[in-house]
Design a protein around this motif. Structure first.
Motif, PDB file in Angstrom:
ATOM      1  N   GLN A  34      48.830  43.510  -0.869  1.00  0.00           N
ATOM      2  CA  GLN A  34      48.641  42.093  -1.218  1.00  0.00           C
ATOM      3  C   GLN A  34      48.435  41.844  -2.711  1.00  0.00           C
ATOM      4  OE1 GLN A  34      45.456  41.269   1.573  1.00  0.00           O
ATOM      5  NE2 GLN A  34      46.881  40.267   2.926  1.00  0.00           N
ATOM      6  N   ARG A  35      49.234  42.550  -3.535  1.00  0.00           N
ATOM      7  CA  ARG A  35      49.205  42.264  -4.978  1.00  0.00           C
ATOM      8  C   ARG A  35      50.445  41.438  -5.313  1.00  0.00           C
ATOM      9  NH1 ARG A  35      45.837  46.490  -6.941  1.00  0.00           N
ATOM     10  NH2 ARG A  35      44.350  46.710  -5.243  1.00  0.00           N
ATOM     11  N   ASP A  36      50.448  40.893  -6.544  1.00  0.00           N
ATOM     12  CA  ASP A  36      51.652  40.120  -6.880  1.00  0.00           C
ATOM     13  C   ASP A  36      52.781  41.077  -7.312  1.00  0.00           C
ATOM     14  OD1 ASP A  36      51.255  40.731  -9.572  1.00  0.00           O
ATOM     15  OD2 ASP A  36      49.831  39.070  -9.769  1.00  0.00           O
ATOM     16  N   ALA A  37      53.995  40.525  -7.339  1.00  0.00           N
ATOM     17  CA  ALA A  37      55.193  41.346  -7.556  1.00  0.00           C
ATOM     18  C   ALA A  37      55.099  42.178  -8.837  1.00  0.00           C
ATOM     19  CB  ALA A  37      56.427  40.448  -7.583  1.00  0.00           C
ATOM     20  N   MET A  38      54.540  41.575  -9.896  1.00  0.00           N
ATOM     21  CA  MET A  38      54.494  42.284 -11.184  1.00  0.00           C
ATOM     22  C   MET A  38      53.662  43.567 -11.097  1.00  0.00           C
ATOM     23  SD  MET A  38      56.485  41.258 -13.246  1.00  0.00           S
ATOM     24  CE  MET A  38      56.078  42.235 -14.688  1.00  0.00           C
ATOM     25  N   HIS A  39      52.648  43.528 -10.247  1.00  0.00           N
ATOM     26  CA  HIS A  39      51.800  44.714 -10.075  1.00  0.00           C
ATOM     27  C   HIS A  39      52.655  45.902  -9.612  1.00  0.00           C
ATOM     28  CE1 HIS A  39      47.950  46.693  -9.324  1.00  0.00           C
ATOM     29  NE2 HIS A  39      48.550  47.254  -8.291  1.00  0.00           N
TER      30      HIS A  39
END
Ligand code: HEM
Lengths: 414, 264
Positions: A34-39
């Motif tokens: 559940q992290r954002d795409a950039m992560h």
């Protein structure tokens, strides 16, 4: 159709599904969830990140395929336990028939007598058939696997409902105040402290729940591991924070109020003159020129608290540092800065009691079922005049050793 | 003095392991009998240490990685001594003594100071959850050790159909049954505890997820034994692979995948 049903209820299908859950769990534990795409791009590079996002490996446990996997597992468990339960009927008779038909190990009449005495002393149930004594034990074990699988099914279904059905609200509540939930229930906080009597770290609030119908719980201390449960509500001591505190007195009416300052706020009576609270600092240092350096709190401690405020009066704004105990009068209001107050962050959960009961029951039944599977292993020992036979649906090496030991001891004794 | 008991137990476990291996290699039953006594002495010393530490800390000594590892090693020794008393078989010590020694050695590398129990761990579920985990891991360690023992014996020409080999295979299975039941208790009591402490039954925290992975692998082991009647070599290999998973859940997760259980 029959073939499909047989596959759906088969252990093979069950094992395939378990392997699927295994792979998903492995991915879910290795890839941050559940992290954002950039992560993911930063962590694994563009291509791998695209793959992770396309396969929903960024949120495996909510992905449709994982939910489908769990649903299929439920179906498999249902079919496998329900369709197999019929085969349990008559299993005790089959066990005894099996013992009668099993290959006999020859023993002397005295040894046979010794065996009879041994099983009688163990209080195994005994039945005579054609001069053969049939000793049976642990017949309840036949139901162990059925119970385990059915309870697992209940756990998955009820657990899913419990997870999906819980309403969770996170709120901060100042000591001495209360909050009202959407359904009309109220949670009041009497006080909050972060150390127990001995000075040991212990976050504790004293809270009371008032149900929408007016019924009330006792004022009860809650801390981590000790939430307050009342009806369908459960209140947890979740987090805590520290707020500035100021007592304001309306100089015209004498009315006073204590205000907690958790975020920037303009305290004013006429909307023009007043005190703008900017931030509470944990401490400060003063250099040789008398310049202040303010220190934010990283540990939650506020040893030398300072209020960073702007006094706005007659169109002029002045930056001021106020300390606990300082008083000032602006725009018809007397301000007295108090020591900061700690306040709790509460989590309030609404959950059906019946579902919780069912969930706990499934936990107990799984444990009991596994115990029955592993430690109540149905067995029948047939002891005739000249030999004995052991029959069981499971390996009985322990019993074999026990019998051999018994007969050996007799040999040595003779 | 208290810590001397711990290091004393470590050395005694090592001595028991060395004596047992030498006794088995040289076929000296007197040596293996002495090894059993030395091993039991190690357990007594380890028990004294654990009780002493528990009294000093005013709680169960199972609250951090050192204490849990020490508890895990102690559980290996308890199971080893109990099995030895019941079965009087060589394999019991050959497997449990090195298990207790290796896990105690791992514990010796962890920070040993006694710390106050953090608020999240002050719970009635603490003893049941962590105590079951220690015994569950110990049962799996002995099963995995038996897997290694089985494969070594097999590679040295032992007959898979012999009573001794069938017994080793069977006992590995029984240890896995015990470990599986206890791991189930660990997972279920952990879920109840998590709900009390954090309000959610299951958070897919790495420790939780790896306990589930371990549980599923052992469920597959149990079913393969029933479904395909797998026994002997394949089961030994599966018991070893599953043990690797247990060890990852025990130590690897803490190092590589920190989460809510980071204090463990
Ligand atoms: C989800 C996790 C599961 C667990 C924890 C579990 C647990 C168990 C246990 C403990 C046993 C007895 C093993 C023994 O005595 O050695 C067993 C047997 C069995 N299981 Fe499962 N099981 C699971 C899933 C499944 C699934 C999905 C199926 C699908 C059909 C299945 C079918 C069976 C069958 C047919 C038996 C043999 C029944 C018997 O011995 O009477 N299990 N299971």
């Amino acid at each position: 159709m029959k073939k499909i049903l047989r596959f759906l209820r088969s252990m093979t299908f069950g094992m395939i599904l378990l392997c699927g859950v295994l792979v998903c769990s492995f991915a879910g534990s290795m890839i941050p969830q559940q992290r954002d795409a950039m992560h993911y791009v930063n962590l694994y590079g563009g291509r791998a990140a695209m793959l992770i996002l396309a396969l929903r490996f960024d949120n495996v446990f909510s992905a449709p395929y994982f939910i489908a996997l769990m649903a299929a597992l439920c179906l498999n468990l249902l079919l496998c336990s329900v369709l197999r339960v019929r085969s349990l009927r008559g299993s005790a008779d089959r066990l005894k028939d099996g013992a009668m038909a099993a290959k006999c190990t020859a023993v002397s009449a005295e040894q046979a007598e010794k065996l009879r005495a041994h099983f009688a002393a163990k209080r195994w149930r005994c039945e005579q058939r054609n001069g053969t004594a049939l000793y049976t034990a642990h017949l309840a074990g036949y139901y162990g696997s059925f119970l385990t699988h059915l309870a697992l099914l209940a756990l998955l279904v009820v657990g899913g409902l419990v997870l999906a059905g819980a309403e969770v609200i996170d709120r901060t509540v100042m000591p001495g105040s209360s909050i009202t939930l959407e359904d009309g229930a109220r949670v009041s906080v009497q006080d909050f402290r972060i150390e127990d009597e001995t000075g040991r770290l212990d976050f504790m609030s004293t809270v009371q729940i008032t149900a929408p119908d007016g019924r009330q719980s006792e004022m009860t201390p809650i801390r981590v591991n000790e939430p307050l449960r009342y009806g369908v509500y459960k209140v947890y001591q979740q987090t805590y924070g520290t707020a500035g505190s100021v007592t304001v007195v309306n100089e015209a009416t004498g009315g006073s109020e204590r205000i907690a300052l958790t975020e920037p706020a303009f305290l004013t009576l006429d909307g023009v003159n007043g005190v703008y609270f900017q931030m509470l600092y944990a401490g400060y240092t003063v250099d040789e020129n008398g310049n202040f350096t303010l220190i934010g709190s990283t540990s939650g401690e506020y040893d030398d608290p300072v209020y960073d405020i702007r006094v706005i009066a007659d169109g002029e704004t002045t930056a001021v540092l106020a300390f606990p105990g300082d008083e000032m009068s602006v725009g018809g209001v007397a301000f007295r800065f108090e020591p900061p107050v700690s306040y709790p962050g509460l989590r309030i959960k609404r959950q059906s009691g019946a579902l919780l009961g069912a969930l706990y029951a499934s936990f107990v039944l799984i444990t009991a079922g596994l115990y029955m599977c592993f430690f109540l292993r149905p067995v029948c020992v047939a002891v005739g005049g000249d030999g004995y036979a052991v029959h069981s649906p499971k390996q009985q090496m322990g019993l074999q050793l026990e019998i051999e030991g018994l007969l050996e001891k007799e040999d040595h004794g003779q | 003095m208290r810590d001397a008991c711990f290091f004393g137990a470590l050395m005694v476990y090592f001595a028991a392991t060395a004596m047992q291996f030498a006794g088995v290699a040289l076929k000296r039953t007197k040596l293996t009998a002495a090894a059993a006594k030395v091993f039991a002495a190690g357990l007594v010393l380890h028990t004294v240490y654990s009780v002493w530490r528990g009294v000093d800390a005013s709680r169960l000594p199972l609250a951090n990685q050192f204490e849990f590892a020490s508890g895990f090693a102690w559980a290996c020794a308890v199971l080893g001594v109990v099995l030895h008393l019941r079965m009087k078989q060589d394999w019991v010590l050959t497997v449990s003594a090195p298990a207790a020694f290796l896990v105690t050695s791992y514990a010796a590398f962890q920070p040993m100071e006694i710390k106050d129990l953090m608020p999240a761990l002050r719970s009635v579920w603490f003893g049941l959850h962590i105590g079951s985990a220690a015994f569950s891991y110990a049962a799996f360690a002995i099963a995995g050790g038996l897997g290694v023992y089985y494969l070594v014996k097999l590679s040295r020409g032992a007959d898979a159909a012999s009573t001794a080999m069938r017994q080793a295979d069977y006992m590995a299975y029984r240890m896995i049954c015990l470990g599986f039941l206890l791991l189930t208790v660990v997972i279920l009591s952990g879920a109840i505890w998590a709900e009390q402490a954090w309000s959610s039954w299951w958070s897919w925290d790495p420790k939780e997820t790896w306990a589930l992975i371990t549980w599923i692998i052992y469920a597959i082991y149990l079913h393969q034994r029933l479904r395909l009647n797998w026994q002997g070599k394949r089961m030994a290999i599966l018991a070893i692979i599953s043990l690797v998973c247990v060890l990852f859940t025990f130590a690897g997760v803490n190092i590589l995948l920190p989460g809510l259980h980071s204090y463990a």
